[in-house]
Design an enzyme around this catalytic site. Structure first.
Site, short mmCIF file in Angstrom:
data_model
loop_
_atom_site.label_atom_id
_atom_site.label_comp_id
_atom_site.label_asym_id
_atom_site.label_seq_id
_atom_site.Cartn_x
_atom_site.Cartn_y
_atom_site.Cartn_z
N ASN A 255 -16.94 -24.45 52.01
CA ASN A 255 -18.08 -23.49 52.44
C ASN A 255 -17.97 -22.41 51.49
O ASN A 255 -17.40 -21.52 50.95
CB ASN A 255 -17.73 -22.73 53.82
CG ASN A 255 -18.73 -21.81 54.34
OD1 ASN A 255 -19.90 -21.39 53.23
ND2 ASN A 255 -18.26 -20.73 55.06
N TRP A 256 -19.24 -22.48 50.55
CA TRP A 256 -19.42 -21.70 49.33
C TRP A 256 -19.94 -20.27 49.83
O TRP A 256 -20.08 -19.43 48.79
CB TRP A 256 -20.29 -22.48 48.34
CG TRP A 256 -19.78 -23.27 47.48
CD1 TRP A 256 -18.37 -23.94 47.66
CD2 TRP A 256 -20.08 -24.00 46.40
NE1 TRP A 256 -18.15 -25.01 46.56
CE2 TRP A 256 -19.26 -24.96 45.87
CE3 TRP A 256 -21.22 -23.88 45.57
CZ2 TRP A 256 -19.50 -25.60 44.76
CZ3 TRP A 256 -21.59 -24.70 44.63
CH2 TRP A 256 -20.62 -25.51 44.02
N GLU B 173 -11.20 -21.14 62.92
CA GLU B 173 -11.00 -20.20 61.89
C GLU B 173 -10.63 -18.67 62.44
O GLU B 173 -11.81 -18.19 62.82
CB GLU B 173 -12.36 -20.01 61.03
CG GLU B 173 -12.70 -21.30 60.35
CD GLU B 173 -13.52 -20.94 59.24
OE1 GLU B 173 -13.28 -21.68 58.04
OE2 GLU B 173 -14.50 -20.35 59.22
N GLY C 23 -10.49 -15.10 53.92
CA GLY C 23 -10.57 -14.22 52.86
C GLY C 23 -9.49 -13.14 52.77
O GLY C 23 -9.52 -12.34 51.88
N SER D 137 -7.83 -18.83 54.64
CA SER D 137 -7.01 -18.58 53.47
C SER D 137 -6.11 -20.04 53.02
O SER D 137 -5.14 -20.24 52.59
CB SER D 137 -6.13 -17.69 53.78
OG SER D 137 -6.75 -16.16 53.88
N GLY E 226 -12.96 -21.59 52.13
CA GLY E 226 -13.88 -20.59 51.73
C GLY E 226 -13.65 -20.61 50.12
O GLY E 226 -13.91 -21.39 49.12
N GLY E 227 -12.89 -19.52 49.66
CA GLY E 227 -12.67 -19.23 48.21
C GLY E 227 -12.11 -20.18 47.50
O GLY E 227 -12.61 -20.61 46.29
O1 LIG Z 1 -14.36 -18.62 56.26
C1 LIG Z 1 -13.87 -19.51 55.53
C2 LIG Z 1 -14.33 -21.05 55.50
O2 LIG Z 1 -15.52 -21.08 56.31
C3 LIG Z 1 -12.59 -19.42 54.97
O3 LIG Z 1 -12.75 -18.68 53.88
P1 LIG Z 1 -11.25 -18.51 53.10
O4 LIG Z 1 -10.85 -19.81 52.70
O5 LIG Z 1 -11.88 -17.83 51.80
O6 LIG Z 1 -10.48 -17.68 53.53
#
Ligand SMILES: O=C(CO)COP(=O)(O)O
Length: 246
Positions: A9-10, A162, A168, A206, A227-228
């Protein structure tokens, strides 16, 4: 046997330059055992879909619940499909918080997504206050009951757990805590769906190459929503490698 899924997920990141990451990822993972999905911002969906992407699937991050009409700034599920998306993330906690999306709206969006032939990746997760209050399973149960439409099947719907406090932050639940929620979700789905055993259940929050393997070994974890660490081919590639080895 559930096919594993590595989903990126960008969020609100990425311009045309980012397509190089997709090319690099596709080159390094030309034939993964798992499915690989990237959900870029809407501005990049059509370009990513048309780019050299090997087996990488493309998804949206949200859609409107209606098929068309006077909804400035919104995008319908059918438009996502037309742009080349096969999946759409719905009910992400950032949408729930930033745009006031509740379970009924997420469900309506999921119905629209399924109607357009998209796979819905429906997100659930507790806040830190809810976990501290011992409400995690009841929150997840309510979100699943309210957000997942009756039309959901193992092939058209994926559930992502999540925890809001893990997104994050570099913090993750213990492996036991992840197992508790994923086992619970499997049981909740089994009360409604004959093919509950086939639904993929992703963990998100994370996930990094360094912790992916231990998370993928947890009961009822069928992949990750990242995400990241999905923004760079090298990082996401490490997660794909860990998932293929799981
Ligand atoms: O919200 C997320 C994916 O949808 C997770 O984000 P992170 O991997 O940056 O913690």
């Amino acid at each position: 046997m559930r096919r594993k899924l590595a989903a990126g997920n960008w969020k609100m990141n990425g311009t045309g330059d980012s397509l190089a990451e997709i090319r690099a990822l596709a080159a390094a993972h030309a034939a993964p055992t798992c499915e690989v999905l990237i959900c870029p911002p809407a501005t990049l969906i059509a370009r990513m879909a048309a780019s050299e992407r090997g087996p990488i699937m493309v998804g949206g991050q949200d859609c409107h619940q209606n098929a068309s009409g006077a909804h400035t700034g919104d995008i319908s599920a059918g438009m996502l499909a037309h742009a080349g998306a096969s999946h759409v993330i719905l009910g992400h906690s950032e949408r729930r918080a930033d745009h006031g999306e509740d379970n009924a709206l997420v469900r309506a969006k999921a119905e629209a997504a399924l109607g357009a032939g998209l796979v819905a990746v429906i997100c659930v997760g507790e806040t830190e206050a809810e976990r501290d209050a011992g409400q995690t399973l009841s929150v997840i149960g309510t979100q699943l009951a309210g957000s997942v439409p009756d039309e959901a099947t193992a092939s058209n719907t994926v559930i992502a757990y999540e925890p809001v406090w893990a997104i994050g932050t570099g913090r993750t639940p213990t492996l036991d805590q992840i197992a508790e929620v994923h086992d619970f979700m499997r049981g909740q789905l089994a009360e409604r769906f004959d093919d509950a055993e086939g639904f993929r259940l992703l963990y998100g929050g994370s996930v990094k190459p360094s912790n992916a393997a231990e998370i993928f070994a947890v009961s009822n974890v069928d992949g990750a929503l990242v995400g990241g660490a999905s923004l760079k081919a090298a990082d996401f590639g490490g997660i794909i490698t860990a998932l293929d080895a799981a």
